[in-house]
Each structure stands twice: as structure tokens, then as C-alpha cells.
Write a protein that holds these residues in place. Sequence first.
Motif, PDB file in Angstrom:
ATOM      1  N   HIS A  73      36.287  52.531  17.972  1.00 45.01           N
ATOM      2  CA  HIS A  73      36.880  53.851  18.057  1.00 45.01           C
ATOM      3  C   HIS A  73      37.659  54.089  16.758  1.00 45.01           C
ATOM      4  O   HIS A  73      38.314  53.186  16.243  1.00 45.01           O
ATOM      5  CB  HIS A  73      37.820  53.941  19.260  1.00 45.01           C
ATOM      6  CG  HIS A  73      37.135  53.682  20.568  1.00 45.01           C
ATOM      7  ND1 HIS A  73      36.290  54.590  21.158  1.00 45.01           N
ATOM      8  CD2 HIS A  73      37.171  52.601  21.397  1.00 45.01           C
ATOM      9  CE1 HIS A  73      35.834  54.097  22.294  1.00 45.01           C
ATOM     10  NE2 HIS A  73      36.348  52.893  22.457  1.00 45.01           N
ATOM     11  N   LEU A  74      37.600  55.299  16.236  1.00 51.60           N
ATOM     12  CA  LEU A  74      38.200  55.599  14.930  1.00 51.60           C
ATOM     13  C   LEU A  74      39.294  56.649  15.113  1.00 51.60           C
ATOM     14  O   LEU A  74      39.063  57.695  15.730  1.00 51.60           O
ATOM     15  CB  LEU A  74      37.117  56.098  13.972  1.00 51.60           C
ATOM     16  CG  LEU A  74      37.493  56.403  12.528  1.00 51.60           C
ATOM     17  CD1 LEU A  74      38.151  55.198  11.860  1.00 51.60           C
ATOM     18  CD2 LEU A  74      36.256  56.828  11.740  1.00 51.60           C
ATOM     19  N   VAL A  75      40.488  56.356  14.576  1.00 50.09           N
ATOM     20  CA  VAL A  75      41.638  57.254  14.672  1.00 50.09           C
ATOM     21  C   VAL A  75      42.156  57.504  13.259  1.00 50.09           C
ATOM     22  O   VAL A  75      42.397  56.562  12.508  1.00 50.09           O
ATOM     23  CB  VAL A  75      42.764  56.634  15.527  1.00 50.09           C
ATOM     24  CG1 VAL A  75      43.930  57.612  15.663  1.00 50.09           C
ATOM     25  CG2 VAL A  75      42.246  56.212  16.894  1.00 50.09           C
ATOM     26  N   GLY A  76      42.344  58.766  12.903  1.00 50.00           N
ATOM     27  CA  GLY A  76      42.890  59.097  11.590  1.00 50.00           C
ATOM     28  C   GLY A  76      44.004  60.108  11.701  1.00 50.00           C
ATOM     29  O   GLY A  76      43.958  61.016  12.541  1.00 50.00           O
ATOM     30  N   ALA A  88      39.190  60.226  16.963  1.00 53.88           N
ATOM     31  CA  ALA A  88      40.454  60.877  17.319  1.00 53.88           C
ATOM     32  C   ALA A  88      41.158  61.279  16.029  1.00 53.88           C
ATOM     33  O   ALA A  88      41.355  60.448  15.141  1.00 53.88           O
ATOM     34  CB  ALA A  88      41.340  59.953  18.149  1.00 53.88           C
ATOM     35  N   LEU A  89      41.527  62.552  15.926  1.00 52.20           N
ATOM     36  CA  LEU A  89      42.111  63.106  14.713  1.00 52.20           C
ATOM     37  C   LEU A  89      43.504  63.626  15.026  1.00 52.20           C
ATOM     38  O   LEU A  89      43.669  64.530  15.849  1.00 52.20           O
ATOM     39  CB  LEU A  89      41.241  64.250  14.194  1.00 52.20           C
ATOM     40  CG  LEU A  89      39.761  63.917  13.988  1.00 52.20           C
ATOM     41  CD1 LEU A  89      38.956  65.181  13.748  1.00 52.20           C
ATOM     42  CD2 LEU A  89      39.586  62.928  12.835  1.00 52.20           C
ATOM     43  N   ILE A  90      44.517  63.031  14.396  1.00 54.85           N
ATOM     44  CA  ILE A  90      45.902  63.440  14.617  1.00 54.85           C
ATOM     45  C   ILE A  90      46.331  64.320  13.451  1.00 54.85           C
ATOM     46  O   ILE A  90      46.427  63.870  12.310  1.00 54.85           O
ATOM     47  CB  ILE A  90      46.827  62.211  14.735  1.00 54.85           C
ATOM     48  CG1 ILE A  90      46.358  61.285  15.861  1.00 54.85           C
ATOM     49  CG2 ILE A  90      48.269  62.657  14.979  1.00 54.85           C
ATOM     50  CD1 ILE A  90      47.129  59.975  15.942  1.00 54.85           C
ATOM     51  N   LEU A  93      38.525  63.850  19.925  1.00 53.59           N
ATOM     52  CA  LEU A  93      39.835  64.262  20.427  1.00 53.59           C
ATOM     53  C   LEU A  93      40.674  64.677  19.230  1.00 53.59           C
ATOM     54  O   LEU A  93      40.804  63.918  18.269  1.00 53.59           O
ATOM     55  CB  LEU A  93      40.522  63.112  21.174  1.00 53.59           C
ATOM     56  CG  LEU A  93      41.975  63.347  21.603  1.00 53.59           C
ATOM     57  CD1 LEU A  93      42.069  64.456  22.642  1.00 53.59           C
ATOM     58  CD2 LEU A  93      42.600  62.050  22.133  1.00 53.59           C
ATOM     59  N   VAL A  94      41.239  65.879  19.279  1.00 52.91           N
ATOM     60  CA  VAL A  94      42.117  66.361  18.219  1.00 52.91           C
ATOM     61  C   VAL A  94      43.524  66.502  18.802  1.00 52.91           C
ATOM     62  O   VAL A  94      43.703  67.108  19.859  1.00 52.91           O
ATOM     63  CB  VAL A  94      41.635  67.710  17.647  1.00 52.91           C
ATOM     64  CG1 VAL A  94      42.533  68.140  16.492  1.00 52.91           C
ATOM     65  CG2 VAL A  94      40.180  67.617  17.187  1.00 52.91           C
ATOM     66  N   ILE A  95      44.511  65.933  18.111  1.00 56.61           N
ATOM     67  CA  ILE A  95      45.898  65.942  18.578  1.00 56.61           C
ATOM     68  C   ILE A  95      46.754  66.663  17.549  1.00 56.61           C
ATOM     69  O   ILE A  95      46.704  66.335  16.360  1.00 56.61           O
ATOM     70  CB  ILE A  95      46.414  64.503  18.782  1.00 56.61           C
ATOM     71  CG1 ILE A  95      45.542  63.757  19.802  1.00 56.61           C
ATOM     72  CG2 ILE A  95      47.871  64.515  19.245  1.00 56.61           C
ATOM     73  CD1 ILE A  95      45.882  62.280  19.944  1.00 56.61           C
ATOM     74  N   VAL A 135      43.795  74.110  11.423  1.00 53.93           N
ATOM     75  CA  VAL A 135      42.745  73.113  11.196  1.00 53.93           C
ATOM     76  C   VAL A 135      42.402  72.400  12.496  1.00 53.93           C
ATOM     77  O   VAL A 135      41.218  72.202  12.819  1.00 53.93           O
ATOM     78  CB  VAL A 135      43.184  72.097  10.124  1.00 53.93           C
ATOM     79  CG1 VAL A 135      42.205  70.927  10.059  1.00 53.93           C
ATOM     80  CG2 VAL A 135      43.291  72.759   8.766  1.00 53.93           C
ATOM     81  N   ALA A 136      43.423  72.009  13.254  1.00 53.72           N
ATOM     82  CA  ALA A 136      43.192  71.305  14.522  1.00 53.72           C
ATOM     83  C   ALA A 136      42.364  72.163  15.472  1.00 53.72           C
ATOM     84  O   ALA A 136      41.407  71.685  16.102  1.00 53.72           O
ATOM     85  CB  ALA A 136      44.523  70.922  15.162  1.00 53.72           C
TER      86      ALA A 136
END
Length: 283
Positions: free
Chosen positions: A107-110, A133-135, A222-224, A246-247
Motif C-alpha cells: 500500500h502506498l501513502v504520500g 492514499a494521498l494526504i 483514498l484522498v485525505i 486538488v484533493a
Amino acid sequence: MAVHVTVWDDREGATGSRARTAPTVQVATTAAAPALFVHNIFTWGSDPAYGFAAQRPLADSRRLLLMDRRGYGDSPDTARSDFEVDAEDAVAVLGDEVLTAGPGGAHLVGHGNGAVAALIAAARRPGLVRSLALIQPSAFTAAAHHPVVAGLLDRVRDGAPGIPEGVTPEQYLRASTEGLGMDMPEPTPRRLRAVATSMRERPVWEADIPLEAIRNAALPVLVICGTWEHAPAAYREHVGLPLTAVAESLTESLDGRLLRVPGYYPHTQEPALVNAALREFWG
């Protein structure tokens, strides 16, 4: 490997109760897919101020891999930080079967600029990415059609003032925090090195975000983002509004799910909410 990776693995039978570098990783007894985190500016993977220290509880169910981008944390220096290089480094970690405990990636989170690198990495090697998942991603060019983002891009492309010559990393850190109404973290040598690297980063508005490749891969997204209502006014206007746009745009473009979290630094200000969302998202 070209970059440092901190490994947290607090599962029963694992040997990851402390941070360590990749060569000493041992495989744990449970098979949940690991998660790779890519950080933003001014920070490093395990940093409690702006990094992912508050996500450590997630290591009770899977291995967490916290990549220090080049010029940050325990990774080597670089003349100029570049999202393209960071993306290649992330791909190398995703493809390392020792770190990921087998084939299949992670799983990739940035977060922020790290999310730009994560998007590019996912597009290049979607088979190594379980989910994305993009924060508060700084992928401004992916939302260039939005008026708020278009205005930002026009300003920076038309020669908005850069960093004046002679400004020190400590001065830049102070202007970027206290100058916008926020607390400044302690200017330790480690922090100031991260700030100095950030001052030399390739601008993210030069990034070509390969949205079609990510859509074609049908990755779960998933965008946070923060709600920003209590953020300092200047920070909300100049940073919060474009990041929110952007989100929202990425959520629509990538057929993702959008989570809005109180505050303006979701994973550090509201880690319980973010961690619960990541647990559910990863399944």
C-alpha cells in the motif's frame, strides 16, 4: 538501496519494535501487505512534527516502511530534490521483496510533495501498488482547471518571487511557520537540513501527473484533506484553498474516496481519525 527506509513492525513474532534500515529486516509471522509512506517537505519519514510518527500504531497489524527522500532524514544528500527521482526510489522500495516480505508490493501513502512522487510511482509500476492514499497532495497540475489552482499556477509560472539570495534555512523555516501564524519546530541540524533540501526542490508545478495510467490500473484511492476552518488565515488562503481543490479534483478524477479531517495537517493533528481510515481502507 539509494535511500534510507525506516521499518516499523510491531506484530507478534516480528522483530520490528524499533526503527531500523532495510538490510536488517526480518519477515514477520503474519501476511498483511506492508505500507510505504513518502513524506512532504521540511521533514523525514519518522518525524513527529510533520512526518509519520503518529502512524506508528498501524504497525501492530502490518509492516510500515517510511522512506526518507534524498536530502532528508538519513538518506544521502542531493544537489536538488526531484519528484521524478523520488518516484523511482519509491518504485525501488516497492519492488524490494526483502522489505515488502515477498512479491506484490505494498500500500502506498504520500503526503504533500511526497504524494506527487507516489502518484508518479503508482503510474509507472501499478502492479507493485496495492492501494494509493494521498494526504493533501500537492499535485497542482492535475487540477489546473480549477480556478483557485489555476490562479496559483499562473502566479508561480509568471515569476512569483522565489527565495531571496542569502536566506538561511532557519530564516526560511521561521517565515514558513511563524510568518503564517503557526508554531515553528525546533531548528535542529536535522530539521534545518530538511529545510535546506526543501528550498532546493524541483517545483511540483512542473510535474506531469499521469492520471490516465492510474485510472487504467483501477487502483483503490483514498484522498485525505483538512477542513482548514481553524487554520491561520494566510495559510488557509494561499495553501489550504488550492490543496483542497486538488484533493477534490483527484478524488473525482481517480474515482476515489475523500476524507475530510478537522485541521490542516491531518495525519499529525488528527492521527486517530487518519489511522482508522487507513486501517479500513487497507482492509
